[in-house]
Scaffold this active site. Structure first.
Site, PDB file in Angstrom:
ATOM      1  N   SER A  92       0.818  -1.225   0.000  1.00  0.00           N
ATOM      2  CA  SER A  92       0.000   0.000   0.000  1.00  0.00           C
ATOM      3  C   SER A  92       0.845   1.266   0.000  1.00  0.00           C
ATOM      4  O   SER A  92       0.309   2.372   0.048  1.00  0.00           O
ATOM      5  CB  SER A  92      -0.933  -0.010   1.219  1.00  0.00           C
ATOM      6  OG  SER A  92      -0.192  -0.246   2.396  1.00  0.00           O
ATOM      7  N   THR A 100     -40.298  27.604  -9.354  1.00  0.00           N
ATOM      8  CA  THR A 100     -40.620  26.235  -8.957  1.00  0.00           C
ATOM      9  C   THR A 100     -40.848  25.499 -10.271  1.00  0.00           C
ATOM     10  O   THR A 100     -41.377  26.092 -11.233  1.00  0.00           O
ATOM     11  CB  THR A 100     -41.884  26.145  -8.073  1.00  0.00           C
ATOM     12  OG1 THR A 100     -42.987  26.652  -8.811  1.00  0.00           O
ATOM     13  CG2 THR A 100     -41.752  26.950  -6.786  1.00  0.00           C
ATOM     14  N   HIS A 101     -40.430  24.264 -10.335  1.00  0.00           N
ATOM     15  CA  HIS A 101     -40.495  23.486 -11.596  1.00  0.00           C
ATOM     16  C   HIS A 101     -39.757  24.193 -12.735  1.00  0.00           C
ATOM     17  O   HIS A 101     -40.127  24.035 -13.899  1.00  0.00           O
ATOM     18  CB  HIS A 101     -41.944  23.220 -12.038  1.00  0.00           C
ATOM     19  CG  HIS A 101     -42.834  22.767 -10.933  1.00  0.00           C
ATOM     20  ND1 HIS A 101     -42.994  21.443 -10.593  1.00  0.00           N
ATOM     21  CD2 HIS A 101     -43.601  23.476 -10.065  1.00  0.00           C
ATOM     22  CE1 HIS A 101     -43.837  21.352  -9.566  1.00  0.00           C
ATOM     23  NE2 HIS A 101     -44.212  22.568  -9.222  1.00  0.00           N
ATOM     24  N   SER A 116     -14.178  27.571 -26.985  1.00  0.00           N
ATOM     25  CA  SER A 116     -14.362  26.391 -27.821  1.00  0.00           C
ATOM     26  C   SER A 116     -13.287  26.385 -28.896  1.00  0.00           C
ATOM     27  O   SER A 116     -12.879  27.442 -29.383  1.00  0.00           O
ATOM     28  CB  SER A 116     -15.751  26.442 -28.457  1.00  0.00           C
ATOM     29  OG  SER A 116     -15.771  25.648 -29.631  1.00  0.00           O
ATOM     30  N   LYS A 133     -17.957  31.208 -28.377  1.00  0.00           N
ATOM     31  CA  LYS A 133     -18.325  30.524 -27.133  1.00  0.00           C
ATOM     32  C   LYS A 133     -17.511  30.948 -25.928  1.00  0.00           C
ATOM     33  O   LYS A 133     -16.317  31.184 -26.004  1.00  0.00           O
ATOM     34  CB  LYS A 133     -18.150  29.009 -27.314  1.00  0.00           C
ATOM     35  CG  LYS A 133     -19.130  28.433 -28.294  1.00  0.00           C
ATOM     36  CD  LYS A 133     -20.430  28.068 -27.636  1.00  0.00           C
ATOM     37  CE  LYS A 133     -20.321  26.666 -27.218  1.00  0.00           C
ATOM     38  NZ  LYS A 133     -21.434  25.893 -26.975  1.00  0.00           N
ATOM     39  N   ASN A 147     -17.634  29.180 -22.253  1.00  0.00           N
ATOM     40  CA  ASN A 147     -18.333  28.067 -21.594  1.00  0.00           C
ATOM     41  C   ASN A 147     -18.139  28.049 -20.077  1.00  0.00           C
ATOM     42  O   ASN A 147     -17.082  28.403 -19.576  1.00  0.00           O
ATOM     43  CB  ASN A 147     -17.824  26.734 -22.161  1.00  0.00           C
ATOM     44  CG  ASN A 147     -18.167  26.593 -23.627  1.00  0.00           C
ATOM     45  OD1 ASN A 147     -19.197  27.089 -24.080  1.00  0.00           O
ATOM     46  ND2 ASN A 147     -17.301  25.928 -24.366  1.00  0.00           N
ATOM     47  N   GLU A 176     -19.556  23.121 -14.706  1.00  0.00           N
ATOM     48  CA  GLU A 176     -19.867  21.782 -15.233  1.00  0.00           C
ATOM     49  C   GLU A 176     -18.969  20.715 -14.601  1.00  0.00           C
ATOM     50  O   GLU A 176     -19.417  19.615 -14.274  1.00  0.00           O
ATOM     51  CB  GLU A 176     -19.716  21.771 -16.760  1.00  0.00           C
ATOM     52  CG  GLU A 176     -20.825  22.558 -17.450  1.00  0.00           C
ATOM     53  CD  GLU A 176     -20.596  22.719 -18.954  1.00  0.00           C
ATOM     54  OE1 GLU A 176     -19.710  22.053 -19.502  1.00  0.00           O
ATOM     55  OE2 GLU A 176     -21.314  23.526 -19.559  1.00  0.00           O
ATOM     56  N   TYR A 203     -10.013  -6.537  12.290  1.00  0.00           N
ATOM     57  CA  TYR A 203      -9.374  -6.005  11.087  1.00  0.00           C
ATOM     58  C   TYR A 203      -9.402  -7.017   9.949  1.00  0.00           C
ATOM     59  O   TYR A 203      -9.225  -8.210  10.151  1.00  0.00           O
ATOM     60  CB  TYR A 203      -7.906  -5.629  11.385  1.00  0.00           C
ATOM     61  CG  TYR A 203      -7.198  -5.111  10.143  1.00  0.00           C
ATOM     62  CD1 TYR A 203      -7.322  -3.779   9.753  1.00  0.00           C
ATOM     63  CD2 TYR A 203      -6.443  -5.962   9.340  1.00  0.00           C
ATOM     64  CE1 TYR A 203      -6.704  -3.319   8.595  1.00  0.00           C
ATOM     65  CE2 TYR A 203      -5.825  -5.510   8.185  1.00  0.00           C
ATOM     66  CZ  TYR A 203      -5.966  -4.175   7.819  1.00  0.00           C
ATOM     67  OH  TYR A 203      -5.366  -3.727   6.674  1.00  0.00           O
ATOM     68  N   GLN A 227      -7.894  -1.783   3.741  1.00  0.00           N
ATOM     69  CA  GLN A 227      -6.851  -0.999   3.070  1.00  0.00           C
ATOM     70  C   GLN A 227      -7.448  -0.195   1.914  1.00  0.00           C
ATOM     71  O   GLN A 227      -6.887   0.820   1.501  1.00  0.00           O
ATOM     72  CB  GLN A 227      -5.766  -1.952   2.564  1.00  0.00           C
ATOM     73  CG  GLN A 227      -4.613  -1.293   1.881  1.00  0.00           C
ATOM     74  CD  GLN A 227      -3.419  -2.243   1.753  1.00  0.00           C
ATOM     75  OE1 GLN A 227      -2.773  -2.571   2.727  1.00  0.00           O
ATOM     76  NE2 GLN A 227      -3.154  -2.690   0.545  1.00  0.00           N
TER      77      GLN A 227
HETATM   78  N1  ARG Z   1      -1.836  -1.280   4.858  1.00  0.00           N
HETATM   79  C1  ARG Z   1      -2.735  -1.710   5.860  1.00  0.00           C
HETATM   80  C2  ARG Z   1      -4.047  -0.942   5.745  1.00  0.00           C
HETATM   81  O1  ARG Z   1      -4.025   0.048   5.123  1.00  0.00           O
HETATM   82  C3  ARG Z   1      -2.136  -1.508   7.199  1.00  0.00           C
HETATM   83  C4  ARG Z   1      -2.589  -2.474   8.234  1.00  0.00           C
HETATM   84  C5  ARG Z   1      -1.994  -3.797   7.993  1.00  0.00           C
HETATM   85  N2  ARG Z   1      -2.403  -4.712   8.974  1.00  0.00           N
HETATM   86  C6  ARG Z   1      -2.335  -6.022   8.742  1.00  0.00           C
HETATM   87  N3  ARG Z   1      -2.720  -6.811   9.668  1.00  0.00           N
HETATM   88  N4  ARG Z   1      -1.925  -6.482   7.596  1.00  0.00           N
HETATM   89  O2  ARG Z   1      -5.060  -1.336   6.238  1.00  0.00           O
END
Ligand code: ARG
Length: 461
Positions: free
Chosen positions: A23, A155-156, A277, A283, A285, A290, A317, A322
């Site tokens: 991660s 309204t509407h 544009s 134009k 815009n 948007e 957990y 993650q």
């Molecule tokens: N990268 C993990 C997360 O974002 C961190 C926690 C990891 N914990 C574990 N038991 N693998 O959730």
């Protein structure tokens, strides 16, 4: 591949598995928070006699050094680590040796990541709130300047009754005010600290969880260690508040797009906030409006994503969690950008007072007031409604408006009409007679502006 575990493994992790699991590419955003949490943790460990003073000092020095070097760009957070927690711990051990190996005593990545996300979200709640306050300041100044800028209310999407620009902007003020208050509620509810919950069952070390909580400005520790590592409610609440902000911005954008159209011409978006544009030279815009409207879907998507991720998870957990990060980070950046750009567009936008007022005179916006005029002369409301309906039909045939008819024409439909009708149904009267609190009449609006300015001052205090 650098990871914190491996003792019980006999084989290297498959490369693809490693990448799929890692991660660091996104949780490096939690670098600051991870350092802050680790410092609080070791300061507490020393207070509790779990670490020596020297060990604590070495770790704190090592961590602050890492922070400084990363900030100054002499140390890089690289993808060779599994996550930001591994990067920091490995860098620390690299720097200070054995003492660094003690930092994780009485802690799990589960409570660590729960803390990091909480610290991150908590500060972003405040940042978003500040951006909202800037928008509220813009709105209140437009309101103050436009107490008698008459315009049609709809309204509407059909002209309904006249109102003022101050009143219309005031509606958005109330929406964004509720958004600020929602963020305040979320902040208060989420401000308890999960650190010290361990993997999910607390720890056998005599941690002082209240102390770490207070070091990081939390109200106190969370009260169930299993919930602490499994809870992402505060992220869902925040994404829900962000989605509501986007919904408000999107409605406002939609109105600006309509008002900026050739058919309406109520507003003109500043050149600095418009785009052209590539083919049609004429134009200009409303792309910012948007895009804000378009990005709303993206923020709703983040909310749906996390709600769905969480719905089937057994306690405590699970790695699914993650997935809370990328979409949340993206939603926060998106909303902050939208608020800044929208505020820039709004504060530089020109309102065409004349066009708005002329539009308010057309479309029979004074029909309700004409009926009320008859009611005041003793005609029952239902009958008055019918009489004015006939008048409107007559006007449509004649391509006229009610107040442009002669008194004879009016009397031909109801003898109750007198010359005072013209004043009673003038644009000014229609608006200024509406004086109940919350209505567009000037005195009522002035009172609302006073209350809302006080609200803004209190936020600043
Ligand atoms: N990268 C993990 C997360 O974002 C961190 C926690 C990891 N914990 C574990 N038991 N693998 O959730």
């Amino acid at each position: 591949m650098a990871q914190l575990w491996g003792g019980r493994f006999t084989k290297e992790t498959d490369k693809l598995v490693y990448q799929f699991n890692a991660s660091i590419t996104f949780d490096k955003k939690l670098f600051e928070q991870d350092i802050e949490g680790s410092i609080a943790h070791v300061v507490m460990l020393e207070k509790q006699g779990i670490l020596s003073c020297d060990e604590k000092d070495a770790i704190v020095k090592g961590l602050t050094g890492i922070r400084k070097d990363v900030e100054e760009g002499t140390l890089f957070i690289t993808d060779e680590y599994e996550d930001i927690h591994s990067f920091i711990e490995a860098s620390l051990i690299d720097r200070i040796g054995d003492a660094g190996k003690k930092m994780h005593t009485g802690r799990s990545r589960n409570d660590q990541v729960a803390l990091d996300m909480k610290l991150y979200v908590r500060s972003e709640v405040l940042h978003v709130s500040e951006h909202l306050q800037e928008l509220l300041e813009t709105l209140i100044s437009i309101m103050e300047e436009n107490l008698t800028t008459y315009m049609p209310g709809f309204t509407h999407l059909q002209k309904a009754q006249p109102t003022t620009l101050a009143h219309h902007m005031g509606a958005y003020f109330e929406m964004f005010k509720r958004d600020v208050l929602r963020l305040k509620d979320i902040y208060k509810r989420m401000n308890v600290c999960p650190l010290g919950s361990g993997a999910f069952a607390g720890t056998t070390y005599p941690l002082d969880r209240s102390y770490t909580a207070s070091l990081m400005g939390f109200e106190g520790p969370t009260l169930n260690s299993m919930d602490s590592v499994a809870d992402r409610d505060y992220i869902i609440e925040f994404l829900s508040a962000l989605s509501t902000i986007m919904m408000h911005l999107s409605r406002f954008s939609e109105e600006i797009i309509i008002w900026n159209s050739n058919e309406y011409r109520f507003v003109e978006i500043d050149d600095g906030f418009s785009t052209g544009s590539s083919i049609m030279p004429q134009k200009k815009n409303p792309d910012i409006a948007e895009l804000v409207r378009g990005k709303t879907g993206r923020v709703y998507g983040a909310l749906m994503s996390i709600l769905t991720t969480m719905k089937g998870l057994p306690l405590a957990y699970n790695k699914d969690m993650q997935e809370d990060k990328e979409v949340t980070f993206d939603a926060i950046e998106t909303v902050k950008n939208c608020l800044v750009l929208f505020n820039g567009m709004l504060s530089t936008m020109k309102f065409n007072h004349k066009v708005m007022e002329e539009s308010a005179m057309k479309g029979f916006t004074n029909a309700t007031d004409a009926a009320d005029y008859l009611v005041n002369k003793g005609v029952p409301f239902r009958d008055a409604h019918g009489i004015i309906g006939q008048l409107v039909l007559y006007c449509i045939e004649k391509n006229s408006s009610i107040d442009a008819l002669s008194i004879e024409e009016l009397r031909a439909i109801s003898p109750v009409f007198d010359v005072d009708v013209y004043d009673a149904i003038s644009l000014k009267t229609c608006v200024e007679k509406r004086l109940t609190i919350g209505a567009p009449g000037q005195k009522a609006m002035e009172e609302v502006i006073r209350i809302n300015k006080e609200f803004l001052n209190q936020l600043k205090a």
